[in-house]
Design an enzyme around this catalytic site. Structure first.
Site, PDB file in Angstrom:
ATOM      1  N   LYS A 119       0.852  -1.188   0.000  1.00 55.32           N
ATOM      2  CA  LYS A 119       0.000   0.000   0.000  1.00 55.32           C
ATOM      3  C   LYS A 119       0.882   1.230   0.000  1.00 55.32           C
ATOM      4  CE  LYS A 119      -3.852   2.209   0.200  1.00 55.32           C
ATOM      5  NZ  LYS A 119      -3.366   2.914  -1.031  1.00 55.32           N
ATOM      6  N   GLN A 173       7.109   3.999   3.913  1.00 57.90           N
ATOM      7  CA  GLN A 173       5.702   3.598   3.936  1.00 57.90           C
ATOM      8  C   GLN A 173       5.482   2.349   4.789  1.00 57.90           C
ATOM      9  OE1 GLN A 173       3.819   5.666   1.453  1.00 57.90           O
ATOM     10  NE2 GLN A 173       2.143   5.189   2.838  1.00 57.90           N
ATOM     11  N   LYS A 225       5.298   3.612   8.392  1.00 64.92           N
ATOM     12  CA  LYS A 225       4.129   4.487   8.541  1.00 64.92           C
ATOM     13  C   LYS A 225       2.859   3.651   8.590  1.00 64.92           C
ATOM     14  CE  LYS A 225       3.986   7.766   5.443  1.00 64.92           C
ATOM     15  NZ  LYS A 225       3.643   8.670   4.323  1.00 64.92           N
ATOM     16  N   LYS A 261       5.451   1.713  -2.988  1.00 65.37           N
ATOM     17  CA  LYS A 261       5.361   3.048  -3.591  1.00 65.37           C
ATOM     18  C   LYS A 261       5.682   2.934  -5.070  1.00 65.37           C
ATOM     19  CE  LYS A 261       4.686   7.312  -2.056  1.00 65.37           C
ATOM     20  NZ  LYS A 261       4.024   7.790  -0.830  1.00 65.37           N
ATOM     21  N   GLY A 286      -2.636   8.228  -4.419  1.00 65.72           N
ATOM     22  CA  GLY A 286      -1.932   9.387  -4.953  1.00 65.72           C
ATOM     23  C   GLY A 286      -0.705   9.762  -4.141  1.00 65.72           C
ATOM     24  N   ASP A 287       0.043  10.704  -4.675  1.00 68.31           N
ATOM     25  CA  ASP A 287       1.166  11.346  -3.990  1.00 68.31           C
ATOM     26  C   ASP A 287       1.394  12.620  -4.817  1.00 68.31           C
ATOM     27  OD1 ASP A 287       3.321  10.564  -1.768  1.00 68.31           O
ATOM     28  OD2 ASP A 287       4.420  11.558  -3.362  1.00 68.31           O
ATOM     29  N   THR A 338      -4.408  13.802   4.783  1.00 67.56           N
ATOM     30  CA  THR A 338      -2.992  13.939   5.168  1.00 67.56           C
ATOM     31  C   THR A 338      -2.795  15.250   5.916  1.00 67.56           C
ATOM     32  OG1 THR A 338      -2.455  12.720   3.163  1.00 67.56           O
ATOM     33  CG2 THR A 338      -0.623  13.703   4.344  1.00 67.56           C
ATOM     34  N   ASN A 342      -2.123  19.513  -2.034  1.00 69.44           N
ATOM     35  CA  ASN A 342      -3.184  18.877  -1.253  1.00 69.44           C
ATOM     36  C   ASN A 342      -2.885  18.841   0.257  1.00 69.44           C
ATOM     37  OD1 ASN A 342      -3.746  15.886  -0.120  1.00 69.44           O
ATOM     38  ND2 ASN A 342      -5.543  16.728  -1.129  1.00 69.44           N
ATOM     39  N   SER A 362      -6.883   5.964   3.647  1.00 72.65           N
ATOM     40  CA  SER A 362      -6.925   4.986   2.555  1.00 72.65           C
ATOM     41  C   SER A 362      -7.348   3.624   3.109  1.00 72.65           C
ATOM     42  CB  SER A 362      -5.547   4.841   1.906  1.00 72.65           C
ATOM     43  OG  SER A 362      -5.305   5.900   1.011  1.00 72.65           O
TER      44      SER A 362
HETATM   45  N1  GLU Z   1       1.183   9.020  -0.675  1.00 74.48           N
HETATM   46  C1  GLU Z   1       0.585   9.031   0.622  1.00 74.48           C
HETATM   47  C2  GLU Z   1       1.632   8.759   1.674  1.00 74.48           C
HETATM   48  O1  GLU Z   1       2.752   9.194   1.515  1.00 74.48           O
HETATM   49  C3  GLU Z   1      -0.652   8.152   0.722  1.00 74.48           C
HETATM   50  C4  GLU Z   1      -0.478   6.702   0.401  1.00 74.48           C
HETATM   51  C5  GLU Z   1      -1.769   5.915   0.360  1.00 74.48           C
HETATM   52  O2  GLU Z   1      -2.824   6.436   0.692  1.00 74.48           O
HETATM   53  O3  GLU Z   1      -1.686   4.735  -0.010  1.00 74.48           O
HETATM   54  O4  GLU Z   1       1.413   8.176   2.708  1.00 74.48           O
END
Ligand code: GLU
Length: 451
Positions: A95, A116, A119, A131, A170-171, A215, A246, A383
């Site tokens: 994810k 990630q 996190k 990612k 997204g990112d 976020t 965003n 998410s």
């Molecule tokens: N890109 C975001 C992050 O850095 C969201 C990732 C997601 O929702 O999967 O955590």
């Protein structure tokens, strides 16, 4: 990076990471940052090093690199490179977001994917880490060009995705428009309306309330938890937020709701100072509707609002600083400036926006520093909530979803503090986030055997 600071077993892991991943400076930085926190864990639980859990964590399960050809509006063939790094799936499907930006290369995707893992683990939700992205630059491209790019990108990536396999979002450079084009292409190729394969979807096609805001809101909830744990609040606090995408926009919105005032924000061309507080409707109109530059904000707002071309947004004095733009945007000089002007809390809305030198200066000066893994986990946490809604074919109200986000941020905050305490570093959010994130995923890896 001074590896003398690392526990001897971790130094060997880090040396191997450097050797196996040459030229990937951001990835090295992200790994080093986590390893510096794990010394006390390895001392207490040598099995994590001895079963090579940490070594394995630093090696992605799978890395996909592919060609993305597409035709621009003048009929010319354009070529980009696509990436998906499926880093760790011990806790759930891979994810993490997709980033479209000219700076994207394997080292950036790996640093983001590595972060990630921890996190996502910290959120307490069943999601692994990954990612992806491309060096495609959406800036100045027409809708039709963005769509053709997204369709070409997905024509290769779709085969690697699935609601139980890998779930992108997204990112930077990827918002609801891009997710829509990619989800549409996935649906067309697979002939499946598999809502759970993407998050960040639109509300009429399987998206979740609050995902857009999550976020930014989450980062502010995290700072609010810090303040509350000290009997304080946002009321009357001056804040500076870098970026105007965003994350920044919704951080500003929530700070204003909680009684603080955001006096500056930025984009890659410069920054604005607005002592009356950023006019969010105007900023949204310029950034979300017109996709314009921050200088237009100062022109439209008039009065004492000032646009500074180039320069550092961190020159604006504030109590709370939220770097919400991109990696390594806040360096040692900026940190020195913030400390001088009396800033008390820095929380990362972006991924790794503070350089190691800045983080060290904050620690030495007693400035509370909340790392992105914890402070910006609200996006991916929501998410996770979107995936829950998709799995049950349900959709929750805004209030309900926001309350759950706030609760998750509160739990992450407490988890950081309790873990930091347990490992002898009270108040250290970096140690707390890294160790708590690590232990959950490491225990799952041990339980699942050598895979
Ligand atoms: N890109 C975001 C992050 O850095 C969201 C990732 C997601 O929702 O999967 O955590």
């Amino acid at each position: 990076m001074n590896t003398d600071d690392l526990h001897v077993k971790l130094r060997a892991v880090f040396d191997e990471v450097m050797r196996r991943n040459p030229g990937e400076a951001e990835f090295h930085q992200a790994v080093y940052e986590v390893l510096t926190s794990l010394g006390p864990v390895v001392a207490k639980h040598p099995e994590y090093a001895d079963t090579a859990v940490i070594r394995r964590l630093c090696e992605p399960e799978r890395q996909i690199i592919f060609r993305v050809p597409w035709i621009d509006d003048s009929g010319i063939v354009q070529l980009n490179r696509g990436f998906r790094v499926e880093f760790n799936s011990a806790l759930g499907p891979f994810k993490g977001g997709l980033r479209f930006h000219p700076s994207v290369y394997l080292g950036i995707v790996k640093f983001l994917g590595f972060e990630q893992i921890f996190k996502n683990s910290l959120t307490g939700l069943p999601i692994g880490g990954g990612k992806g992205g491309s060096d495609f630059d959406p800036k100045g491209r027409s809708n039709a060009e963005v769509m053709r790019f997204c369709q070409s990108f997905m024509t290769e990536l779709y085969r690697h995705l699935g609601e139980y396999t890998d779930v992108p979002a997204g990112d930077i450079g990827v918002g609801m428009r891009e997710i829509g084009y990619m989800f549409g292409q996935y649906k067309r190729i697979t002939n499946r309306y598999e809502s759970g394969v993407f998050t960040g979807k639109g509300l009429t096609w399987g998206g979740s309330q609050v995902r857009t805001e999550a976020t930014g809101y989450g980062t502010v909830f995290f700072v609010d938890e810090i303040l509350r744990s000290r009997g304080k609040s946002f009321d009357g606090k001056r804040a500076v937020v870098s970026g105007s995408g965003n994350v920044a926009i919704y951080a500003i919105e929530k700070i204003h709701e909680l009684g603080g005032v955001v006096v500056g924000c930025s984009d890659s061309s410069g920054y604005v100072v607005d002592e009356k507080g950023i006019d969010l409707e105007l900023l949204k109109e310029i950034k979300e509707v017109r996709r314009g530059r921050i200088a237009e904000y100062a022109d439209a707002r008039g009065g004492t609002t000032e646009f500074v071309s180039g320069g550092s947004v961190w020159d604006i004095p504030c109590d709370v600083a939220l770097p919400c733009a991109t990696q390594n945007e806040l360096d040692g000089d900026a940190a020195t400036e913030l400390i001088k002007s009396g800033c008390k809390i820095v929380a990362e809305g972006a991924n790794m926006p503070c350089t190691p030198a800045a983080v060290k200066l904050f620690a030495d000066a007693g400035v509370t520093f909340a790392p992105g893994k914890a402070a910006n986990a609200g996006g991916v946490a929501t998410s996770g909530l979107e995936m829950q809604q998709n799995a049950s074919r349900d959709s929750w109200t805004f209030e309900d979803t926001e309350a759950r986000l706030a609760e998750i941020m509160g739990r992450i905050h407490d988890r950081c503090l309790t873990t930091a305490d347990r490992y002898g570093q009270p108040g250290n959010y970096v140690a707390g986030a890294n160790i708590a994130g690590f232990i959950r995923v490491a225990d799952a890896m041990v339980a699942l055997g050598l895979v």
